[in-house]
Design a protein around this motif. Structure first.
Motif, short mmCIF file in Angstrom:
data_model
loop_
_atom_site.label_atom_id
_atom_site.label_comp_id
_atom_site.label_asym_id
_atom_site.label_seq_id
_atom_site.Cartn_x
_atom_site.Cartn_y
_atom_site.Cartn_z
N GLN A 1 0.85 -1.16 0.05
CA GLN A 1 0.09 0.10 -0.08
C GLN A 1 0.94 1.42 0.21
O GLN A 1 1.80 1.65 0.73
CB GLN A 1 -0.95 0.07 0.93
CG GLN A 1 -2.00 1.00 1.35
CD GLN A 1 -3.05 0.63 0.31
OE1 GLN A 1 -3.22 -0.32 -0.10
NE2 GLN A 1 -3.96 1.51 0.07
N VAL A 2 0.63 1.99 -0.68
CA VAL A 2 1.36 3.49 -1.04
C VAL A 2 0.20 4.73 -0.66
O VAL A 2 -0.67 4.85 -1.23
CB VAL A 2 2.04 3.46 -2.40
CG1 VAL A 2 2.56 5.07 -2.41
CG2 VAL A 2 2.98 2.48 -2.66
N GLN A 3 0.52 5.40 0.33
CA GLN A 3 -0.33 6.52 0.80
C GLN A 3 0.31 7.99 -0.02
O GLN A 3 1.57 7.96 0.34
CB GLN A 3 -0.30 6.65 2.30
CG GLN A 3 -1.33 7.73 2.58
CD GLN A 3 -1.48 8.01 4.18
OE1 GLN A 3 -0.73 7.14 4.88
NE2 GLN A 3 -2.32 8.78 4.69
N LEU A 4 -0.60 8.50 -0.60
CA LEU A 4 0.05 9.70 -1.08
C LEU A 4 -0.65 10.86 -0.54
O LEU A 4 -2.06 10.93 -0.39
CB LEU A 4 -0.34 9.90 -2.87
CG LEU A 4 0.01 8.35 -3.42
CD1 LEU A 4 -0.37 8.45 -5.10
CD2 LEU A 4 1.56 8.59 -3.47
N ALA A 24 4.56 10.43 -1.44
CA ALA A 24 4.31 9.21 -1.20
C ALA A 24 5.03 8.76 0.19
O ALA A 24 6.26 9.09 0.55
CB ALA A 24 4.99 8.12 -2.26
N ALA A 29 7.89 4.35 -3.89
CA ALA A 29 7.46 4.84 -4.99
C ALA A 29 8.44 5.40 -5.86
O ALA A 29 8.13 5.76 -7.10
CB ALA A 29 6.21 5.89 -4.41
N ALA A 97 -1.03 9.95 -8.87
CA ALA A 97 -1.18 8.72 -8.91
C ALA A 97 0.20 7.93 -9.09
O ALA A 97 1.13 8.51 -9.72
CB ALA A 97 -2.25 8.13 -9.86
N TYR A 111 -2.16 2.61 -12.74
CA TYR A 111 -1.88 3.50 -11.75
C TYR A 111 -3.08 2.88 -10.55
O TYR A 111 -4.30 2.93 -10.72
CB TYR A 111 -2.45 4.78 -12.13
CG TYR A 111 -1.42 5.38 -12.91
CD1 TYR A 111 -1.66 5.38 -14.41
CD2 TYR A 111 -0.29 5.94 -12.48
CE1 TYR A 111 -0.51 5.57 -15.30
CE2 TYR A 111 0.96 6.54 -13.55
CZ TYR A 111 0.57 6.45 -14.81
OH TYR A 111 1.40 6.58 -15.56
N ARG A 112 -2.33 2.40 -9.55
CA ARG A 112 -3.08 1.78 -8.34
C ARG A 112 -3.37 2.63 -7.30
O ARG A 112 -4.35 2.52 -6.40
CB ARG A 112 -2.37 0.32 -8.01
CG ARG A 112 -3.05 -0.12 -6.93
CD ARG A 112 -2.43 -1.59 -6.62
NE ARG A 112 -2.97 -2.65 -7.68
CZ ARG A 112 -2.39 -3.87 -7.58
NH1 ARG A 112 -1.46 -4.29 -6.52
NH2 ARG A 112 -2.77 -4.56 -8.54
N TYR A 113 -2.28 3.34 -6.99
CA TYR A 113 -2.56 4.48 -5.76
C TYR A 113 -2.69 5.87 -6.10
O TYR A 113 -2.03 6.34 -7.00
CB TYR A 113 -1.20 4.16 -4.89
CG TYR A 113 -1.02 2.72 -4.68
CD1 TYR A 113 0.19 2.05 -5.22
CD2 TYR A 113 -1.61 2.01 -3.82
CE1 TYR A 113 0.52 0.45 -5.01
CE2 TYR A 113 -1.34 0.48 -3.44
CZ TYR A 113 -0.47 0.05 -4.17
OH TYR A 113 0.03 -1.12 -3.88
N TRP A 114 -3.71 6.32 -5.28
CA TRP A 114 -4.11 7.58 -5.75
C TRP A 114 -4.21 8.52 -4.56
O TRP A 114 -4.41 8.07 -3.34
CB TRP A 114 -5.59 7.58 -5.98
CG TRP A 114 -5.65 6.84 -7.38
CD1 TRP A 114 -5.82 5.43 -7.71
CD2 TRP A 114 -5.94 7.46 -8.80
NE1 TRP A 114 -6.07 5.12 -9.05
CE2 TRP A 114 -5.99 6.35 -9.69
CE3 TRP A 114 -5.95 8.64 -9.34
CZ2 TRP A 114 -6.03 6.31 -11.01
CZ3 TRP A 114 -5.87 8.63 -10.53
CH2 TRP A 114 -6.04 7.66 -11.58
N GLN A 116 -5.63 12.08 -2.47
CA GLN A 116 -6.83 12.37 -2.02
C GLN A 116 -7.58 13.49 -3.08
O GLN A 116 -8.79 13.71 -3.02
CB GLN A 116 -6.87 13.06 -0.63
CG GLN A 116 -6.48 14.53 -0.74
CD GLN A 116 -5.05 14.82 -0.45
OE1 GLN A 116 -4.17 13.87 -1.04
NE2 GLN A 116 -4.52 15.92 0.02
#
Length: 124
Positions: A1-4, A24, A29, A97, A111-114, A116
């Motif tokens: 999981q990558v939090q942006l 990230a 990332a 992303a 692109y999996r991680y987005w 907010q």
């Protein structure tokens, strides 16, 4: 999981400039391509700019070429979008992303991680 986490955005008059940032939470990332997309009311989400893992390859939508610049600082796990000469039609929610891949692409499924999302509003 990558939090942006996104920052920047806001209100600006036409012709003005804004800078968006996206950091990230995980250093991994830095090995992945990243992108900025936007979605205006009633429209589909569209790619604005993409950048490969090392910044060596970039893409810009025709509508922003010559006005926007995407860049990244892997030491800070951050991607930027410098937006100059903003136009009314640039008004949208902007998203960053992270791709599953190191090469930049304009395939949404890559692109999996987005982030907010952040509102950019350009006024006349």
């Amino acid at each position: 999981q990558v939090q942006l986490v996104q920052s920047g955005g806001g209100y600006v008059q036409a012709g003005g400039s804004l800078r968006l940032s996206c950091t990230a939470a995980r250093r991994t990332a830095s090995n992945n391509a990243m992108a900025w997309l936007r979605q205006a009311p009633g429209k589909e989400r569209e790619f604005v700019a993409t950048i490969s893992w090392n910044g060596g390859s970039t893409y810009y939508a025709d509508s922003v070429k010559g006005r926007f610049t995407i860049s990244r600082d892997n030491a800070k796990s951050t991607v930027y979008l410098q937006m100059n000469d903003l136009k009314l039609e640039d008004t949208a929610v902007y998203y960053c992303a992270v791709s599953l891949y190191s090469y930049q692409s304009q395939t949404m499924a890559h692109y999996r991680y987005w982030g907010q999302g952040t509102q950019v509003t350009v006024s006349s």
